[in-house]
Write an enzyme that holds these catalytic residues in place. Structure first.
Site, PDB file in Angstrom:
ATOM      1  N   ALA A  10      -1.730   8.171  -0.747  1.00 31.97           N
ATOM      2  CA  ALA A  10      -2.388   8.261  -2.536  1.00 31.97           C
ATOM      3  C   ALA A  10      -2.656   7.408  -3.193  1.00 31.97           C
ATOM      4  O   ALA A  10      -3.591   7.614  -4.298  1.00 31.97           O
ATOM      5  CB  ALA A  10      -2.702  10.127  -1.648  1.00 31.97           C
ATOM      6  N   GLY A  54      -2.672   4.234  -3.942  1.00 29.91           N
ATOM      7  CA  GLY A  54      -2.837   3.291  -3.868  1.00 29.91           C
ATOM      8  C   GLY A  54      -2.119   1.940  -3.744  1.00 29.91           C
ATOM      9  O   GLY A  54      -1.631   2.171  -2.299  1.00 29.91           O
ATOM     10  N   SER A  72       0.713  -1.062  -0.098  1.00 32.71           N
ATOM     11  CA  SER A  72      -0.103  -0.006  -0.263  1.00 32.71           C
ATOM     12  C   SER A  72       0.642   1.479  -0.030  1.00 32.71           C
ATOM     13  O   SER A  72       1.623   1.677   0.760  1.00 32.71           O
ATOM     14  CB  SER A  72      -1.062  -0.097   1.245  1.00 32.71           C
ATOM     15  OG  SER A  72      -0.099   0.090   2.363  1.00 32.71           O
ATOM     16  N   GLY A  79      -5.797   0.237   5.217  1.00 29.51           N
ATOM     17  CA  GLY A  79      -5.370  -0.461   5.144  1.00 29.51           C
ATOM     18  C   GLY A  79      -5.245  -2.207   5.127  1.00 29.51           C
ATOM     19  O   GLY A  79      -4.972  -3.194   4.554  1.00 29.51           O
ATOM     20  N   ASP A  80      -6.201  -2.037   6.273  1.00 26.42           N
ATOM     21  CA  ASP A  80      -6.320  -3.631   6.813  1.00 26.42           C
ATOM     22  C   ASP A  80      -7.302  -4.282   5.758  1.00 26.42           C
ATOM     23  O   ASP A  80      -7.748  -4.941   5.413  1.00 26.42           O
ATOM     24  CB  ASP A  80      -6.717  -3.430   8.184  1.00 26.42           C
ATOM     25  CG  ASP A  80      -5.345  -2.903   9.654  1.00 26.42           C
ATOM     26  OD1 ASP A  80      -4.565  -3.002   8.943  1.00 26.42           O
ATOM     27  OD2 ASP A  80      -5.935  -2.398  10.318  1.00 26.42           O
TER      28      ASP A  80
END
Length: 313
Positions: free
Chosen positions: A223, A225, A220, A251-252
């Protein structure tokens, strides 16, 4: 079914304010209380989308009681490992522009017997699971190779293992050769020992991780992506969503979305980014439901500009 293991779960309070001013008396716009910890968040994201999830976690103290009560309302099967210490409490300060500041406690100290019980509970819960996800920081008293050792034992039983942690625990875990790791930009840089400033840097670093025996890297990158890197190629996906409210747990949610979508190829990456972007637009560490996912806003391609600069959010 996906089993998540959170060695250092928490009760998370998120306070929303207009802007942070050190030393000032600030008025909050809202306050939220959620079950926390990276593996807990993955399980919450899966449950919010109607998927079966089992959360293995230690519980102790009044905070542990509060944690399990919060999870009971989310439809998650919880495997509790009782410990003598109290589960930690964390605080997140979320500003109106999307900036988040986290204050994380170290967590309770584990003794050898408690570590043994956590491992046994994980191995038992993993029977028949599609994935076992080992997530988050390790509490005091738990050695850095805890996830690495657990990964080896799970893989000996035929389980697929994903790891999302940081620092020494991540470096050790890679040596255990999990099927998937999901570092963020800072964790990826720490893992390979050099800065990650561009998409090209992230791609190079992810390939270094593949060279250590990991099959899949989902990185990750804020911004910008996320990147998916495997032996078959590399893909970049980014959402056009640009109004983050709280990045805690995004992120999870991304990892949960990738596994839920089948964990293979660009379609899974695009779904993952949709889940992560939706989570970033929600308050606190709320996980998105199907109605809040915008798959059409995600652009995913094997062709991307390696010189593209990565930003913090």
């Amino acid at each position: 079914m996906i089993v998540t293991v959170t060695a250092n779960p928490s009760v998370d309070r998120t306070i929303e304010i207009d802007s942070f001013q050190r030393g000032a008396v600030l008025r909050t716009r809202s306050a939220l209380l959620d079950a926390g910890g990276k593996g807990v968040n993955v399980a919450r994201a899966l449950a919010a989308n109607g998927l079966a999830a089992t959360a293995v976690l230690p519980t102790g103290g009044a905070e542990g009681v509060q944690l399990t009560a919060l999870l009971a309302t989310a439809g998650i099967k919880v495997v509790e490992v009782p410990i003598a210490g109290a589960v930690r409490s964390n605080i997140t300060i979320a500003e109106a522009d999307g900036t988040t500041t986290k204050l994380n406690e170290p967590g309770p100290r584990f003794d050898a017997a408690e570590r043994t019980r956590l491992v046994a509970a994980t191995l038992d819960a993993a029977t028949g699971a599609d994935w076992v996800v080992l997530c988050g920081s390790l509490p005091p008293g738990v050695p850095a190779d805890f996830y690495a050792d657990l990964t080896r034992r799970l893989r000996e039983r035929g389980a697929r293992v994903a790891v999302d942690t940081s620092g020494d625990a991540l470096r050790a875990a890679v040596a255990g050769r999990p099927d998937l790791v999901k570092p963020n930009r800072e964790e990826l840089a720490d893992l390979v020992g050099h800065e990650v400033r561009t998409l090209g840097d992230a791609l190079s670093a992810a390939r270094q991780v593949l060279g250590q025996g990991v099959a899949t890297v989902v990185a990750s990158v804020g911004a910008e992506g996320a990147l998916l890197v495997t032996a078959d190629g590399a893909w970049h996906a980014r959402s056009t969503f640009v109004e983050p409210r709280s990045t805690v747990g995004a992120g999870d949610a991304l990892l949960a979305g990738f596994l839920a979508a089948g964990h293979i190829g660009p379609d899974a990456l695009a779904d993952a980014v949709a889940w992560g972007a939706a989570a970033a637009g929600l308050p606190g560490s709320r996980m998105p439901t199907p109605a809040e996912l915008d798959r059409a806003a995600v652009r995913c391609s094997p062709a991307f500009d390696p010189a593209a600069t990565l930003t913090e959010n």
